[in-house]
Design a protein around this motif. Structure first.
Motif, PDB file in Angstrom:
ATOM      1  N   PHE A 185       0.837  -1.192   0.000  1.00 54.89           N
ATOM      2  CA  PHE A 185       0.000   0.000   0.000  1.00 54.89           C
ATOM      3  C   PHE A 185       0.874   1.245   0.000  1.00 54.89           C
ATOM      4  O   PHE A 185       1.941   1.263   0.613  1.00 54.89           O
ATOM      5  N   ALA A 186       0.428   2.272  -0.685  1.00 53.11           N
ATOM      6  CA  ALA A 186       1.202   3.502  -0.805  1.00 53.11           C
ATOM      7  C   ALA A 186       1.463   4.110   0.572  1.00 53.11           C
ATOM      8  O   ALA A 186       0.575   4.164   1.424  1.00 53.11           O
ATOM      9  N   ARG A 187       2.704   4.547   0.765  1.00 50.59           N
ATOM     10  CA  ARG A 187       3.121   5.248   1.976  1.00 50.59           C
ATOM     11  C   ARG A 187       3.002   4.396   3.239  1.00 50.59           C
ATOM     12  O   ARG A 187       2.979   4.934   4.338  1.00 50.59           O
ATOM     13  N   ARG A 188       2.925   3.076   3.086  1.00 43.97           N
ATOM     14  CA  ARG A 188       2.736   2.226   4.252  1.00 43.97           C
ATOM     15  C   ARG A 188       3.695   1.047   4.198  1.00 43.97           C
ATOM     16  O   ARG A 188       3.603   0.201   3.321  1.00 43.97           O
ATOM     17  N   ASP A 189       4.623   1.010   5.146  1.00 42.33           N
ATOM     18  CA  ASP A 189       5.516  -0.129   5.256  1.00 42.33           C
ATOM     19  C   ASP A 189       4.835  -1.217   6.077  1.00 42.33           C
ATOM     20  O   ASP A 189       3.839  -0.990   6.753  1.00 42.33           O
ATOM     21  N   GLY A 190       5.381  -2.423   6.033  1.00 36.94           N
ATOM     22  CA  GLY A 190       4.794  -3.542   6.750  1.00 36.94           C
ATOM     23  C   GLY A 190       4.778  -4.765   5.870  1.00 36.94           C
ATOM     24  O   GLY A 190       5.788  -5.097   5.235  1.00 36.94           O
ATOM     25  N   TYR A 191       3.638  -5.442   5.802  1.00 38.01           N
ATOM     26  CA  TYR A 191       3.530  -6.667   5.018  1.00 38.01           C
ATOM     27  C   TYR A 191       3.705  -6.354   3.528  1.00 38.01           C
ATOM     28  O   TYR A 191       3.051  -5.458   2.993  1.00 38.01           O
ATOM     29  N   VAL A 192       4.589  -7.108   2.884  1.00 34.11           N
ATOM     30  CA  VAL A 192       4.817  -6.954   1.450  1.00 34.11           C
ATOM     31  C   VAL A 192       4.228  -8.162   0.742  1.00 34.11           C
ATOM     32  O   VAL A 192       4.704  -9.288   0.908  1.00 34.11           O
ATOM     33  N   ASP A 193       3.177  -7.942  -0.042  1.00 30.95           N
ATOM     34  CA  ASP A 193       2.523  -9.006  -0.788  1.00 30.95           C
ATOM     35  C   ASP A 193       3.357  -9.332  -2.023  1.00 30.95           C
ATOM     36  O   ASP A 193       3.763  -8.438  -2.772  1.00 30.95           O
ATOM     37  N   CYS A 194       3.601 -10.619  -2.246  1.00 29.23           N
ATOM     38  CA  CYS A 194       4.406 -11.023  -3.402  1.00 29.23           C
ATOM     39  C   CYS A 194       3.776 -10.587  -4.719  1.00 29.23           C
ATOM     40  O   CYS A 194       4.480 -10.363  -5.703  1.00 29.23           O
ATOM     41  N   HIS A 195       2.455 -10.449  -4.735  1.00 29.33           N
ATOM     42  CA  HIS A 195       1.770  -9.962  -5.933  1.00 29.33           C
ATOM     43  C   HIS A 195       2.225  -8.540  -6.265  1.00 29.33           C
ATOM     44  O   HIS A 195       2.452  -8.210  -7.430  1.00 29.33           O
ATOM     45  N   ALA A 196       2.377  -7.690  -5.230  1.00 26.97           N
ATOM     46  CA  ALA A 196       2.863  -6.327  -5.454  1.00 26.97           C
ATOM     47  C   ALA A 196       4.291  -6.337  -5.966  1.00 26.97           C
ATOM     48  O   ALA A 196       4.680  -5.495  -6.788  1.00 26.97           O
ATOM     49  N   VAL A 197       5.091  -7.286  -5.498  1.00 23.03           N
ATOM     50  CA  VAL A 197       6.472  -7.423  -5.965  1.00 23.03           C
ATOM     51  C   VAL A 197       6.492  -7.758  -7.455  1.00 23.03           C
ATOM     52  O   VAL A 197       7.236  -7.159  -8.239  1.00 23.03           O
ATOM     53  N   ALA A 198       5.649  -8.711  -7.848  1.00 15.37           N
ATOM     54  CA  ALA A 198       5.610  -9.125  -9.254  1.00 15.37           C
ATOM     55  C   ALA A 198       5.189  -7.966 -10.152  1.00 15.37           C
ATOM     56  O   ALA A 198       5.823  -7.710 -11.188  1.00 15.37           O
ATOM     57  N   GLN A 199       4.134  -7.270  -9.780  1.00 14.88           N
ATOM     58  CA  GLN A 199       3.662  -6.173 -10.615  1.00 14.88           C
ATOM     59  C   GLN A 199       4.694  -5.055 -10.692  1.00 14.88           C
ATOM     60  O   GLN A 199       4.880  -4.435 -11.744  1.00 14.88           O
ATOM     61  N   ALA A 200       5.396  -4.803  -9.589  1.00 18.68           N
ATOM     62  CA  ALA A 200       6.433  -3.765  -9.589  1.00 18.68           C
ATOM     63  C   ALA A 200       7.532  -4.101 -10.598  1.00 18.68           C
ATOM     64  O   ALA A 200       8.008  -3.223 -11.325  1.00 18.68           O
ATOM     65  N   ILE A 201       7.933  -5.359 -10.655  1.00 20.94           N
ATOM     66  CA  ILE A 201       8.963  -5.771 -11.615  1.00 20.94           C
ATOM     67  C   ILE A 201       8.493  -5.487 -13.036  1.00 20.94           C
ATOM     68  O   ILE A 201       9.230  -4.919 -13.857  1.00 20.94           O
ATOM     69  N   GLY A 202       7.256  -5.855 -13.343  1.00 26.21           N
ATOM     70  CA  GLY A 202       6.730  -5.633 -14.682  1.00 26.21           C
ATOM     71  C   GLY A 202       6.608  -4.167 -15.035  1.00 26.21           C
ATOM     72  O   GLY A 202       6.956  -3.743 -16.144  1.00 26.21           O
ATOM     73  N   THR A 203       6.103  -3.358 -14.095  1.00 25.65           N
ATOM     74  CA  THR A 203       5.906  -1.928 -14.366  1.00 25.65           C
ATOM     75  C   THR A 203       7.238  -1.207 -14.520  1.00 25.65           C
ATOM     76  O   THR A 203       7.400  -0.360 -15.412  1.00 25.65           O
ATOM     77  N   LEU A 204       8.205  -1.514 -13.669  1.00 30.89           N
ATOM     78  CA  LEU A 204       9.521  -0.882 -13.797  1.00 30.89           C
ATOM     79  C   LEU A 204      10.167  -1.228 -15.136  1.00 30.89           C
ATOM     80  O   LEU A 204      10.787  -0.366 -15.771  1.00 30.89           O
ATOM     81  N   CYS A 205      10.025  -2.467 -15.559  1.00 36.75           N
ATOM     82  CA  CYS A 205      10.561  -2.835 -16.880  1.00 36.75           C
ATOM     83  C   CYS A 205       9.875  -2.037 -17.976  1.00 36.75           C
ATOM     84  O   CYS A 205      10.525  -1.559 -18.915  1.00 36.75           O
ATOM     85  N   ARG A 206       8.565  -1.879 -17.876  1.00 37.38           N
ATOM     86  CA  ARG A 206       7.822  -1.141 -18.905  1.00 37.38           C
ATOM     87  C   ARG A 206       8.325   0.289 -19.026  1.00 37.38           C
ATOM     88  O   ARG A 206       8.427   0.833 -20.139  1.00 37.38           O
ATOM     89  N   PHE A 207       8.619   0.917 -17.895  1.00 42.30           N
ATOM     90  CA  PHE A 207       9.009   2.319 -17.930  1.00 42.30           C
ATOM     91  C   PHE A 207      10.518   2.519 -17.935  1.00 42.30           C
ATOM     92  O   PHE A 207      11.018   3.580 -17.583  1.00 42.30           O
ATOM     93  N   GLY A 208      11.242   1.481 -18.372  1.00 42.44           N
ATOM     94  CA  GLY A 208      12.659   1.637 -18.653  1.00 42.44           C
ATOM     95  C   GLY A 208      13.587   1.521 -17.472  1.00 42.44           C
ATOM     96  O   GLY A 208      14.794   1.745 -17.620  1.00 42.44           O
ATOM     97  N   GLU A 209      13.088   1.147 -16.289  1.00 41.32           N
ATOM     98  CA  GLU A 209      13.954   1.034 -15.116  1.00 41.32           C
ATOM     99  C   GLU A 209      14.343  -0.422 -14.910  1.00 41.32           C
ATOM    100  O   GLU A 209      13.999  -1.053 -13.894  1.00 41.32           O
TER     101      GLU A 209
END
Length: 443
Positions: A271-295
């Motif tokens: 969740f935005a601005r909130r540390d704590g539990y990290v869902d693996c689904h959020a990890v997967a989507q982050a990898i895909g989105t960062l790749c899309r935007f050149g990072e």
């Protein structure tokens, strides 16, 4: 980790998925419990809602006690077929087609209870249908195919005066679901009016800080990482398809996403601005989105971390998440395993394509160039800074060759510059430099 290490992890998880015949547990399958069915409590809305959350959030042992069978989810198949700009990994198109409902849509293989409505087992919904269509079209299915014609009919039935509903039996406005439906109909019927209106509605829902809340109802006013990634990815796909007027929303949304949906170590937040539990689904989507935007470097770093912190080497699966008290060892087929295979496949492919370029050296193309497609995909994966640097060194080298009179070298560099300008235009990168005097030759 080396590229081969990521491939080894990806392939091991994928082998486990195939061995299980694509069937497994899901965070939202609690109502399929044999114990709950026998109890008779399924008649009551609050009992369904409470039980579903208990299975989702309770200890792992509760799932076994509740007797919940492994289920095959069409979204798992879609992800492995290349949905959401993923990589085609398994030939399961025929199986996915056979799972289409009579109304033209696809649904989850379990019943589920939301706060506002109840959805029976298998009932069609916007997200699963959109992923299924996206996968089938990525595999080459023509828009005129009867399967897609029926799917489009179902999706059009979700139209609710400005947006698309998540399910036919509800009117809730969920921004990512509406945008997914709009994109799917746009793929089948490019330029249709209701898709355009739905995109405009999502743009209007963007907050002043660049974020999108999950939906419009009071209990949907949260901002999470993976649904934000969905929206950014889809808007970028609309932009790449030729839709104009999206640059500002994407820029502000991505700025918010990078600033608020990642922690100080660069790891994804659920969740935005909130540390704590990290869902693996959020990890997967982050990898895909960062790749899309050149990072790509940031995506690779997260993928490496996920394989070290979230991968269970003994079982060959990814953990469901990571919290303050350690890893969440639950094993979800669609929600975790399929999504992580999807994400790792993207970063593996992008890394391989980027190796086709040497950003510190000028970009050249032979005529014809057998590596053109790999080089162009690599250009789309470069960060904006690296893209601009490559244009600069190529332009300088072209000027040198023009002065020296080396026409063969200049032809190769000219093709490189033209390609950079074209792909820069696709990505919204304005190359504000004095143009080199090009030779009039087709790329």
């Amino acid at each position: 980790m080396q590229g081969n290490d990521l491939i080894a992890v990806r392939d091991r998880v994928l082998a486990g998925i195939v061995h299980a015949d694509f069937a497994g547990a899901d965070p939202f399958d609690g109502l399929e419990s044999g114990v709950f069915r026998l109890s008779g409590l399924g008649r009551f809305r609050m009992a369904r809602l409470t039980w579903l959350q208990a299975i989702k959030r309770g200890p792992r042992a509760l799932r076994h006690i509740a007797i919940i069978l492994a289920l095959q989810n069409p979204k798992t198949l879609a992800l492995l077929l290349g949905a959401a700009d993923g990589v085609r990994l398994c030939d399961v198109a025929g199986r996915l087609c056979r799972m289409q409902n009579e109304d033209g849509g696809w649904g989850y293989p379990f019943a589920w209870q939301a706060r506002a409505f109840y959805v029976p087992r298998g009932a069609s919904n916007a997200i699963v249908t959109s992923f299924a269509v996206d996968a089938l079209m990525t595999g080459g299915m023509a828009p005129s195919d009867p399967i897609l014609h029926r799917a489009a009919g179902f999706l059009r039935g979700l139209w609710r005066d400005g947006y698309f509903a998540y399910v036919g039996q509800g009117d809730g406005e969920i921004h990512n679901a509406s945008l997914w439906t709009a994109w799917t109909l746009h793929r089948i019927d490019p330029g249709n009016e209701i898709s355009r209106k739905a995109v405009a509605r999502v743009l209007a829902a963007q907050r002043s800080d660049g974020a999108w809340e999950y939906g419009t109802r009071s209990h949907h006013r949260f901002v999470d990482g993976f649904h934000t990634g969905y929206i950014l990815d889809l808007l970028d796909r609309f932009r790449a398809s030729g839709m104009v007027g999206l640059d500002d929303a994407i820029m502000r949304g991505y700025a918010f996403y990078r600033a608020e949906c990642f922690d100080t170590n660069g790891r994804p937040r659920s969740f935005a601005r909130r540390d704590g539990y990290v869902d693996c689904h959020a990890v997967a989507q982050a990898i895909g989105t960062l790749c899309r935007f050149g990072e790509l470097a940031a995506a690779k770093k997260i993928a490496d971390w996920a394989c070290e912190a979230l991968f269970d080497a003994k079982r060959g699966v990814f953990y469901a998440g990571l919290g303050r008290f350690g890893v969440d060892r639950r094993n979800y087929m669609r929600w975790t395993q399929a999504w992580m295979v999807w994400a790792l496949s993207i970063v593996i492919e992008k890394t391989a394509m980027t190796e086709a370029l040497k950003p510190a050296q000028p970009l050249v193309f032979e005529h014809p160039d057998p590596a053109r497609s790999e080089k162009e995909e690599a250009l789309r994966a470069l960060s904006e800074g690296a893209f601009r640097d490559l244009f600069k060194v190529t332009r300088i080298e072209a000027q040198k060759m023009r002065v020296s009179g080396d026409m063969e070298a200049l032809y190769r560099l000219t093709r490189g510059l033209k390609t950079l300008q074209r792909i820069g235009g696709e990505r919204g990168i304005v190359l504000r430099t004095r143009p080199v005097q090009f030779l009039h030759e087709q790329e």
